[in-house]
Design an enzyme around this catalytic site. Structure first.
Site, PDB file in Angstrom:
ATOM      1  CD  GLU A 254       7.890  51.862  -1.091  1.00 22.69           C
ATOM      2  OE1 GLU A 254       7.127  51.364  -1.953  1.00 22.69           O
ATOM      3  OE2 GLU A 254       9.016  52.313  -1.359  1.00 22.69           O
TER       4      GLU A 254
ATOM      5  CG  ASP B  48      22.618  52.712 -11.013  1.00 16.43           C
ATOM      6  OD1 ASP B  48      23.213  51.642 -11.269  1.00 16.43           O
ATOM      7  OD2 ASP B  48      21.821  52.840 -10.063  1.00 16.43           O
TER       8      ASP B  48
END
Length: 308
Positions: A230, A255
């Site tokens: 991240e 999804d």
């Protein structure tokens, strides 16, 4: 009566033919009008050739002022010969000038002063000079998938294998979201490393999570923990995050389609789904990934591997 010479059949540098054209033009005859229009067409073609020459690098061993002079003379004659066959410009000019000849008072027939080409002739002129293009018809999801498959023959083996395995699922998601199947295939390739960096459980079971979707508090399905990178203030950091797990790749695409269709933060992504860069930048602005280069990476993958 002076008979106008066919200037397009003579040498471009022949001063006698040019003088003859001047004399015949004074007679205001249809023949002289045609000759003048053809000469103008030749001039137009020569200007195009000159622009093409200027845009071409000329650094050869034999390039000098003398060769440029003879090249210019050759281009003038080439333009003359091309105009003799016609590109449509002379015909448009003849029609317009014929209209002007029929109105000696300088009006366009409706009382107004004629200051230029009529709308109809201007349209004809633009159409005669415009390149011929064919506008592609809208493609269905099945046609888009077929185009992806048919255009992949020259692509690397891992790209073709990725397409063959997942294109049908991408087409189904495309029908739901309106996002082109190739865009979703590109994002799946980026997130999963072409299927080689799939998130797996501790026992090695495949999570089938192609899009790197995390398991938030609202997720009620299976999960798997994995180390991910991240970016915080532009600095990469390794973290362990919880991700969603699916029973199949088809479930992963479904999804993903539901996420983009039902989450308000991705509304602009759906709206810009017809453009590769707009789609990629929209995902980044919506916060899909923290990588500051995410949009550029995704755009490159789609254009390089999935553009038909």
């Amino acid at each position: 009566m002076i008979t106008p010479t066919d200037s397009t059949a003579s040498l471009a540098i022949d001063t006698k033919s040019i003088e003859s054209l001047k004399q015949s033009a004074k007679q205001n005859s249809p023949e002289s009008l045609k000759a003048a229009a053809q000469q103008f067409e030749a001039l137009f073609v020569n200007m195009m050739l000159k622009s093409m020459r200027d845009a071409t690098p000329q650094e050869g061993l034999f390039d000098n002022q003398q060769t440029k002079m003879y090249q210019s003379m050759l281009d003038q004659q080439l333009g003359q010969n091309m105009a003799s066959r016609g590109i449509g410009l002379a015909d448009v000019l003849i029609r317009q000038l014929s209209i002007n000849q029929g109105s000696d008072d300088g009006t366009n027939g409706s009382g107004g002063v004629q200051t230029g080409l009529s709308d109809m002739v201007r349209t004809d002129l633009l159409q005669s000079m415009a390149p011929r293009t064919v506008k592609p018809s809208p493609r269905t999801a099945e046609e888009a998938g077929a185009a992806i498959t048919s255009s992949s023959s020259s692509r690397p083996a891992h790209v073709k294998a990725f397409q063959e395995k997942l294109t049908s699922h991408a087409e189904e998601a495309s029908r739901t979201t309106g996002i082109p199947a190739e865009f979703m295939l590109g994002q799946a390739a980026l997130e999963s490393g072409w299927g080689k960096r799939m998130i797996r459980t501790t026992d090695g079971t495949n999570s089938h999570n192609l899009f790197g979707i995390k398991a938030t508090a609202s997720w009620k399905g299976k999960t798997v923990d994995a180390v991910t990178t991240e970016y915080v203030d532009g600095v990469p950091q390794k973290r362990v995050e919880k991700f969603r797990a699916y029973d199949s790749y088809a479930d992963s695409f479904r999804d993903y389609a539901n996420l983009l269709r039902n989450n308000p933060r991705y509304e602009k992504v759906i709206a810009n789904a017809s453009d590769v860069e707009g789609f990629a930048k929209g995902l980044q602005r919506a916060g899909y990934a923290t990588d500051p280069n995410y949009a550029a990476k995704l755009t490159n993958i789609i254009k390089t591997n999935f553009s038909s």
